[in-house]
Structures are given as structure tokens and as C-alpha cells.
Scaffold this motif. Structure first.
Motif, PDB file in Angstrom:
ATOM      1  N   TYR A   5      41.556-142.317 -61.305  1.00 33.37           N
ATOM      2  CA  TYR A   5      42.524-142.308 -62.268  1.00 33.37           C
ATOM      3  C   TYR A   5      43.281-143.533 -62.350  1.00 33.37           C
ATOM      4  O   TYR A   5      43.814-143.842 -61.104  1.00 33.37           O
ATOM      5  CB  TYR A   5      43.453-140.957 -62.031  1.00 33.37           C
ATOM      6  N   GLY A   6      43.442-144.165 -63.377  1.00 33.35           N
ATOM      7  CA  GLY A   6      44.589-145.300 -63.488  1.00 33.35           C
ATOM      8  C   GLY A   6      43.652-146.545 -63.037  1.00 33.35           C
ATOM      9  O   GLY A   6      44.539-147.733 -62.879  1.00 33.35           O
ATOM     10  N   ARG A   7      42.438-146.510 -62.787  1.00 32.63           N
ATOM     11  CA  ARG A   7      41.800-147.659 -62.027  1.00 32.63           C
ATOM     12  C   ARG A   7      40.749-148.283 -63.139  1.00 32.63           C
ATOM     13  O   ARG A   7      39.591-148.621 -62.617  1.00 32.63           O
ATOM     14  CB  ARG A   7      41.030-147.204 -60.908  1.00 32.63           C
ATOM     15  N   LYS A   8      40.842-148.206 -64.350  1.00 28.57           N
ATOM     16  CA  LYS A   8      39.928-148.953 -65.527  1.00 28.57           C
ATOM     17  C   LYS A   8      39.822-150.266 -64.832  1.00 28.57           C
ATOM     18  O   LYS A   8      40.845-150.981 -64.749  1.00 28.57           O
ATOM     19  CB  LYS A   8      40.587-148.784 -66.758  1.00 28.57           C
ATOM     20  N   GLY A   9      38.343-150.578 -65.142  1.00 29.17           N
ATOM     21  CA  GLY A   9      37.969-152.030 -64.777  1.00 29.17           C
ATOM     22  C   GLY A   9      37.914-152.263 -63.297  1.00 29.17           C
ATOM     23  O   GLY A   9      37.498-153.445 -62.972  1.00 29.17           O
ATOM     24  N   LEU A  10      38.421-151.534 -62.421  1.00 29.03           N
ATOM     25  CA  LEU A  10      38.339-151.623 -60.926  1.00 29.03           C
ATOM     26  C   LEU A  10      37.181-150.918 -60.545  1.00 29.03           C
ATOM     27  O   LEU A  10      36.405-150.192 -60.846  1.00 29.03           O
ATOM     28  CB  LEU A  10      39.538-151.111 -60.243  1.00 29.03           C
ATOM     29  N   PRO A  11      36.333-151.826 -59.360  1.00 29.02           N
ATOM     30  CA  PRO A  11      35.341-150.927 -58.814  1.00 29.02           C
ATOM     31  C   PRO A  11      35.452-149.512 -58.196  1.00 29.02           C
ATOM     32  O   PRO A  11      36.550-149.380 -57.556  1.00 29.02           O
ATOM     33  CB  PRO A  11      34.961-152.213 -57.472  1.00 29.02           C
TER      34      PRO A  11
END
Length: 252
Positions: A216-222
Motif C-alpha cells: 500500500y502506497g508503494r507504487k513503482g517501488l520494488p
């Protein structure tokens, strides 16, 4: 909208501040209950029920509130400045000699007889953080509509009470299913109940905003599990996050 762990923390904070003490100030700023005066009555306890708050008060009364999207209860010491928002956003003031609790932007605030609490919260499923928790009943509720997407089923408080949008995404990640997968197609669906319970239990004693989140809230993160980039979508006009490698199922 606050998750069950946030509501649990709010109830504990209010209970610590108010329970066992008579009210010296009472002000309910909603038209229906504007003339109600609780002054002199002792607050018996404040408990959470899913995402609802029940403040039980001497004389068989309960003040029922719901935080909605933007509501909050703040507790202040005598003489401390109220900083939860402008005065016109205050919906409730409950004060003892030692502390004052202020309810801001509460979309639901009602005074009812304690014996009638079920009218306000009786529709809720088993509470993930409550004494009524029943994993068998929660699973039965979730599977009652096997075609329903997992994410929608988790958010339906009639199935189980306490999961919000954040823990919807996190629970789906733990069971390796996208939020759009029909709940009846999930292998070992009891994992949904176990994962949701584990998440709320693990976070209920953490200060607000300090949750450890996988998607959650980590779009584009690994992804913390496989390294793939987390994606963001939409389900029922709410943001949803998932890993395209770790989670199986439809993506819309």
C-alpha cells in the motif's frame, strides 16, 4: 477511512482519559442532540466495535460515533490549546476535571440507550480486534458470495469488521491474490481471515502512521518479496496496490 487498528487505539486513548470519572463538561454539537446534557454522569468505558466507537455512560446511555473519512477524537489537558481543527468542525466535547476529549468532523454522532447499541452496530460481522471474534463465522460470511472480488468482500463490514482500504491491499498481498480475484477461487480461503487478523493484531499497538506496509502506497517501488515494481489500480473508486508477480488473478 481509518482502519480497525486506528479505531482501537482511539478507543483506548478515550477510555484512559475519561473512564471512571464524572463529566464536568458536555457539548454535543449536532442538532438532534444539542440539548442533551451528560454533565455529572460518569463515563464507564469506551470500546471499539469494528470502525465504530461506543462510549458507555452512567445511566444506561451510549455515545456512538464513527470517524468516517476525516473524523478524529483528540484528548487535551486542562489549559492546552485545542489543535484538531477550527471550532466549526467540533461535533462533541466531553470533559472531566483532568482531560477533555474533542470529536472533530464526526459524520456519525448519536446518543442512544446502551441496550439499543445493536441498532447501531448489530449489522457488523465479527470484530477482528474484539472479544466477539469468530474466524469460522467470518469465513462463512466471506464465502457467502463466492463470485465477489476478494477486495470487496474484505471491505464489507458485514463480513468481518475492521479491514479498511490499507489492510485490504496488504491482506491480498499476504494471500498472494489480486483484489479482483473472486473469493470463491482463492485456494485455502481461510488464509484471508488469518492474514487480516494477523495484520490488525500486529499494528494495533503501533503509533499512527508507523505501519510496516508491503504494497500500500508503494507504487513503482520494488516488492519486498520479489523485487517487481508495485502497481496501483482502482477498485470501487478507491486506490488499490498489488505486486504483479507475487499476486495471481485479474487486475481489474
Amino acid at each position: 477511512m481509518p482502519e480497525g487498528d486506528t479505531v482501537w487505539q482511539t478507543a483506548r486513548r478515550l477510555h484512559t482519559a475519561l473512564a471512571g470519572r464524572p463529566l464536568v463538561r458536555s457539548d454535543l454539537r449536532v442538532p438532534r442532540f444539542a440539548t442533551a446534557d451528560l454533565t455529572g454522569r460518569t463515563v464507564l468505558e469506551v470500546i471499539p466495535r469494528g470502525k465504530h466507537l461506543l462510549a458507555r455512560i452512567e445511566g444506561g446511555l451510549t455515545l456512538h460515533s464513527h470517524l468516517g473519512m476525516e473524523g478524529a477524537w483528540k484528548v487535551y489537558a486542562p489549559g492546552e490549546r485545542w489543535r484538531g481543527g477550527p471550532a466549526h468542525q467540533i461535533r462533541a466535547v466531553l470533559g472531566t476535571a483532568e482531560r477533555t476529549a474533542i470529536g472533530y468532523r464526526l459524520p456519525v454522532l448519536e446518543l442512544l440507550r446502551t441496550r439499543e447499541e445493536e441498532r447501531a452496530v448489530g449489522h457488523l460481522g465479527p470484530d477482528l480486534l474484539g472479544p466477539d471474534w469468530d474466524p469460522v463465522a467470518a469465513l462463512r460470511n466471506l464465502l457467502a458470495d463466492p463470485a465477489r472480488p476478494v477486495g470487496e468482500a474484505l471491505l464489507d463490514q458485514r463480513n468481518l469488521a475492521g479491514v479498511g482500504n490499507i489492510f485490504k491491499s496488504e491482506t491480498c498481498f499476504l494471500v498472494r491474490a489480486t483484489p479482483w480475484l473472486p473469493v470463491g477461487e482463492l485456494p485455502s480461503p481461510e488464509r484471508l481471515v488469518t492474514a487480516a487478523k494477523r495484520l490488525l493484531e500486529a499494528n494495533r499497538n503501533r503509533p499512527g502512521g508507523s505501519r510496516r506496509l508491503s504494497v500500500y502506497g508503494r507504487k513503482g517501488l520494488p516488492c519486498t518479496r520479489c523485487g517487481a515494481l508495485i502497481r496501483k489500480g482502482d477498485q470501487d473508486d478507491r486506490p488499490v496496490y498489488w505486486c504483479p508477480v507475487c499476486q495471481s488473478g485479474p487486475t481489474s
